[in-house]
Design an enzyme around this catalytic site. Structure first.
Site, PDB file in Angstrom:
ATOM      1  N   HIS A 244      12.993 -21.053  -5.355  1.00  0.00           N
ATOM      2  CA  HIS A 244      12.829 -21.932  -4.199  1.00  0.00           C
ATOM      3  C   HIS A 244      12.015 -23.177  -4.524  1.00  0.00           C
ATOM      4  O   HIS A 244      11.057 -23.152  -5.289  1.00  0.00           O
ATOM      5  CB  HIS A 244      12.223 -21.189  -3.002  1.00  0.00           C
ATOM      6  CG  HIS A 244      10.924 -20.495  -3.282  1.00  0.00           C
ATOM      7  ND1 HIS A 244      10.434 -19.527  -2.455  1.00  0.00           N
ATOM      8  CD2 HIS A 244      10.020 -20.616  -4.278  1.00  0.00           C
ATOM      9  CE1 HIS A 244       9.279 -19.088  -2.913  1.00  0.00           C
ATOM     10  NE2 HIS A 244       9.009 -19.747  -4.013  1.00  0.00           N
ATOM     11  N   ASN A 245      12.451 -24.288  -3.928  1.00  0.00           N
ATOM     12  CA  ASN A 245      11.776 -25.584  -4.003  1.00  0.00           C
ATOM     13  C   ASN A 245      11.784 -26.213  -5.397  1.00  0.00           C
ATOM     14  O   ASN A 245      11.053 -27.175  -5.653  1.00  0.00           O
ATOM     15  CB  ASN A 245      10.347 -25.497  -3.467  1.00  0.00           C
ATOM     16  CG  ASN A 245      10.316 -25.112  -2.007  1.00  0.00           C
ATOM     17  OD1 ASN A 245      10.036 -23.950  -1.672  1.00  0.00           O
ATOM     18  ND2 ASN A 245      10.641 -26.043  -1.131  1.00  0.00           N
TER      19      ASN A 245
END
Length: 346
Positions: A244-245
């Site tokens: 994620h991210n």
């Protein structure tokens, strides 16, 4: 059986590649092969001097090569400054899958009433297209794929069978997603209270740019809050994990089994070899190449080639070296004491 092969004359190929034709342009070809294996209805290419030895005996209809090798070519020559790039373009011309999908929605597909489909879209058997989805023109969705609610795909995207896009995934134009790839699944986010784990809802999204390709069984997680972002022309091999991210800059390439932990930023024009691991919250600047099986635990702020780990060796030698690895700290301390003693004697 119907012949589905593409038939092109060498003149047509030369015109489409922008190559100089030396030889018979009327011959028709149907495929590509190596210099050793090519037959009289196939084109080959010479992009690596290591294979120059195979040129005199080739049976190919034609060979894509540079001008310096044209005189030694025993068959028709297609002369280009970059033969490998010519091979890549010709492979797409001769790809039997290029025109295999007719526009239309298969009767077994489930498409939400409010989904927006562009012109000449092809939706295969048992596909699910959920509410709010927008598909651009000429999008192909392979059998059993799922497009989650409010996701968007740009023009000319090609999804092979069994691709899953979670909700709110944005994909640019001309993306290719291979079977088993999952885009926008939950990132690995949990809070520990001393006794157990508590899930953190992943509220961000996943965005892929134009001309992105994702290999089979690769995962790109959605962001915890902001989005996971894959830039334009990024090429991702099979069995890659992007947490994620993470952000990956334009024109970067990731080989098989790369793993990138959360919130790491990879720059433009980077290349990560097979099995490379990047720790979380790092910055990798533009123009970095990391060789296969390397572990990166600190940010890289200067372009160049980086490596870690050790190459394979005979086991008994590796075991001796492994013992010495454990002794490096004590050796360094002893060396430091000896250097100080020597300075004192001078």
């Amino acid at each position: 059986m119907k012949d589905t092969r593409t038939h092109l004359t060498l003149t047509e190929i030369a015109e489409r590649l922008g190559a100089r034709l030396e030889g018979d342009g009327d011959r028709r070809v149907t495929g590509l092969a190596t210099l050793k294996d090519a037959g009289p209805d196939q084109v080959s290419f010479l992009a690596n001097r290591a294979y120059l030895k195979d040129l005199p005996a080739t049976r190919a209809a034609a060979v894509i090569l540079v001008a310096d090798h044209a005189e030694a070519c025993p068959v028709t020559a297609l002369v280009l400054d970059n033969p490998y790039l010519g091979y890549a373009e010709l492979s797409r011309m001769l790809d039997p899958l290029a025109d295999a999908h007719r526009p239309g929605v298969h009767p077994t597909a489930v498409v939400a009433d409010d989904a927006v489909l562009g012109h000449d879209v092809s939706i295969g058997p048992h596909v699910v297209v959920e509410s709010g989805v927008v598909l651009g023109d000429r999008v192909v969705i392979g059998a059993n794929s799922v497009i989650g609610a409010d996701s968007q795909l740009g023009n000319d995207c090609f999804l092979h069978a069994n691709v899953t896009l979670y909700h709110g995934v944005l994909v640019g134009e001309r993306a290719i997603l291979h079977s088993g790839s999952v885009i926008g699944g939950d990132g690995f986010g949990f809070a520990h209270d001393g006794a157990g784990w508590h899930k953190i809802a992943q509220l961000g999204g996943a965005r892929l740019g134009n001309d992105v390709e994702v290999g089979s069984c690769s995962s790109i997680d959605r962001g915890a809050l902001g989005d996971t972002v894959i830039g334009n022309d990024v090429k991702i091999d099979s069995q890659v994990q992007i947490a994620h991210n993470v952000q990956i800059g334009d024109h970067s390439a990731l080989a098989g089994c790369v793993g990138i932990a959360g919130s790491t930023r990879v720059g433009r024009h980077c290349m990560l070899g097979g099995g490379v691991g990047l720790s979380g919250h790092l910055t990798i600047c533009d123009g970095v190449q990391v060789t296969g099986m390397s572990l990166v635990t600190n940010s890289i702020l200067e372009p160049g080639v980086y490596s870690s780990g050790t190459g394979a060796m005979e086991n008994s030698q590796w075991r001796r070296n492994a013992v010495r690895f454990k002794q490096l700290d004590s050796i360094a301390r002893r060396l430091g004491r000896l250097e100080k003693r020597g300075e004192g004697e001078v």
